[in-house]
Design a protein around this motif. Structure first.
Motif, short mmCIF file in Angstrom:
data_model
loop_
_atom_site.label_atom_id
_atom_site.label_comp_id
_atom_site.label_asym_id
_atom_site.label_seq_id
_atom_site.Cartn_x
_atom_site.Cartn_y
_atom_site.Cartn_z
N HIS A 38 51.44 -11.98 -74.73
CA HIS A 38 50.21 -11.39 -75.22
C HIS A 38 49.52 -12.39 -76.14
O HIS A 38 49.01 -12.04 -77.19
N GLY A 39 49.50 -13.65 -75.67
CA GLY A 39 49.08 -14.77 -76.52
C GLY A 39 47.66 -14.67 -77.03
O GLY A 39 47.27 -15.40 -77.93
N LEU A 40 46.87 -13.79 -76.46
CA LEU A 40 45.49 -13.67 -76.91
C LEU A 40 45.26 -12.39 -77.71
O LEU A 40 44.14 -12.04 -78.02
N THR A 41 46.36 -11.69 -78.06
CA THR A 41 46.21 -10.49 -78.88
C THR A 41 47.22 -10.56 -80.02
O THR A 41 48.39 -10.24 -79.87
#
Lengths: 348, 348
Positions: B238-241
């Motif tokens: 979930h690298g963008l959250t």
């Protein structure tokens, strides 16, 4: 955009570290006959691809299938001319091989654009997974969610443009005089014996042994012990210098090419390549795909006037794909070392 | 900027999965005496830290040493009050513990800023390694080289500001009436017995068994099998959250805290914690440090009006630190599973 460096002509690699030598029994067909038969068969596939191309017209699925058949046959013929060059007229073999490499590379670009876009879009979806799934959080609508959407749109725009250009280039190539000359040469190869060398050729097993030796040497030169230590962070060690990453990946790409050449050589002389180890070649395909996807993400980040959030997401994406590169190396060395262990430890 | 969520008061964790129970022999000091002795000793350290703080004046090294001593003693006393709460007056223990947690957290911020900046600067140097070493390529002077320099400058500016604020906050705290009340309570603890509960306390081994049980349960709830498969890409999934990453890391932070509490409990009752496994706690420290560094890189990327190249580098840096998170989990599960294997498999 989607250009792929073609290190040498070839197809998908399979490897058996215990690489069998050519059987030299009396009853089997001679090596020269096996080579001629193999080239006849591949040339026939090339001609079927050509016919399919002529019939496909506006049928895009048919056109894609024709391009695939032409590409695959070109790679196999080219790889075989390369490996068995000592058993052939070298000037003829080198000339045809160069033309087949040009053709296979040209025909591969469109497919490369499509699969690269698929890979990057899938990675973006995975990275922003929570935004869609575990609640449409503030992040999803925040700058990063926007950045992910914009980065996806940017990659889609650039790779679709690359795909369109590659498609035109392929069509242009297939209508060119250069292509017709290749097709004529391959048509001859479908029925006639390939031109022989001026001097008596070496035994076929010396030829296949040479490609086997080159493969083993190239694989032995890889940093396999280091790749076997998970999370060594090697693939990203020069994560901000694309040229250094290319230099780092080159030896792995080379082993991938040699695996393919070796596989084609076994297709000519037998025995069947070991399906158990087909995975080793596929792992280096994955390595190559991730490496090129990472380069594409970094290149997209150099697009002028993009938003910082877009650039940030492309940075995450680049690093993600470099870790895929590292993961592929880890998986490859496991397969390779296991096979090497089985080779030296006996038993299996 | 450098605020650290304090899940519970504690220090650096050490773990022994075969967690020994308190020996209940007759000759040894009673559990109550051991607890009193331990609190006396830690309170003495607190008071020495306080004296050092008064003497340090403009000596920054002395001030840092004083802050470290006060922080360490506060964590140990707070952790002990937490674990041995059933053997103490609970109202008194909870009140003092909350104040010590406030103090330890306040004093930890400056050090956290410094070590986070060091970690991120080292990662940036590693990522742009080739730029400096393997030839000052075009990349080094290109947009990415610029981006790395700017990202480094941005992080330095933000974390130095955070450090200065944390330093002021710590000085303010040490001069406050709230701090003097804590110091008075700890001074009492240096010589007197801690207030006893109204009801007869449970045996000490039930108390340490409870913390041991909570540690084992919390570790068993971690996705260790998955963490043991290298390159599972979990940490960046979930690298963008950012919020999803925080939720994912929380169970690991909790085990880190419980390891510390368990270690302090063994310091009270014995036996010595196993130095062989001290590494497990340090691995979760690394996990926490990388997790917070990744969050810092993502936060810096949200700075308004930064250049896209700066944002791109911060994205690479974020992903790099998330992979450090994943690497720490992998290393932790190896230590933990090995210890569990030794526990159930006998022999060692």
């Amino acid at each position: 955009m989607c250009r792929r460096r073609s290190l040498s002509p070839g197809g998908e690699g399979v490897l058996k570290p215990e690489l069998p030598r050519v059987p030299a029994q009396g009853g089997a067909p001679s090596a020269g006959e096996a080579l001629t038969g193999y080239l006849h068969a591949r040339a026939g596939e090339f001609l079927r691809g050509l016919r399919l191309h002529g019939e496909s017209g506006a049928d895009t699925a048919g056109a894609a299938e024709a391009a695939r058949a032409l590409r695959t046959a070109s790679r196999r013929i080219g790889g075989t001319l390369h490996t068995f060059r000592p058993m052939l007229d070298p000037v003829w073999a080198d000339g045809l091989r160069a033309e087949l490499a040009w053709l296979a590379t040209t025909l591969a670009q469109e497919h490369a654009c499509v699969s690269r876009l698929n890979r990057l879009v899938a990675a973006l979806a995975r990275l922003s997974g929570a935004a869609g799934a575990a609640g449409g959080t503030a992040d999803a609508r925040g700058p990063l969610g926007m950045g992910a959407a914009r980065a996806g749109a940017l990659l889609e725009r650039q790779l679709t443009l690359g795909r369109t250009r590659s498609h035109s280039a392929a069509l242009q190539a297939l209508g060119s005089a250069r292509f017709h000359a290749v097709a004529d040469a391959v048509a001859l190869l479908a029925s006639e014996r390939p031109p022989a060398p001026a001097f008596p050729p070496p035994p076929a097993d010396a030829v296949t042994e040479a490609v086997r030796r080159r493969l083993l040497d190239a694989a032995a030169a890889l940093p396999l012990a280091r790749a076997g230590r998970p999370y060594n962070a090697d693939a990203l060690v020069h994560g901000l210098t694309t040229s250094a990453e290319e230099a780092q990946d080159a030896p792995w790409h080379r082993v991938r090419s040699l695996l393919r050449l070796h596989r084609y050589a076994l297709e000519v002389t037998g025995p069947e390549p070991d399906p158990e180890l087909a995975g080793a070649g596929r792992l280096l395909d994955r390595h190559r795909d991730a490496s090129e996807a990472a380069t594409t993400a970094a290149a997209a980040a150099r697009t002028p006037r993009i938003a910082p959030a877009t650039a940030y997401v492309l940075g995450v994406l680049h690093a993600d794909q470099r870790h895929e590169v590292e993961a592929a190396r880890f998986a490859f060395q496991e397969v390779w070392q296991t096979a090497a262990g089985a080779r030296t430890g006996g038993g299996r």
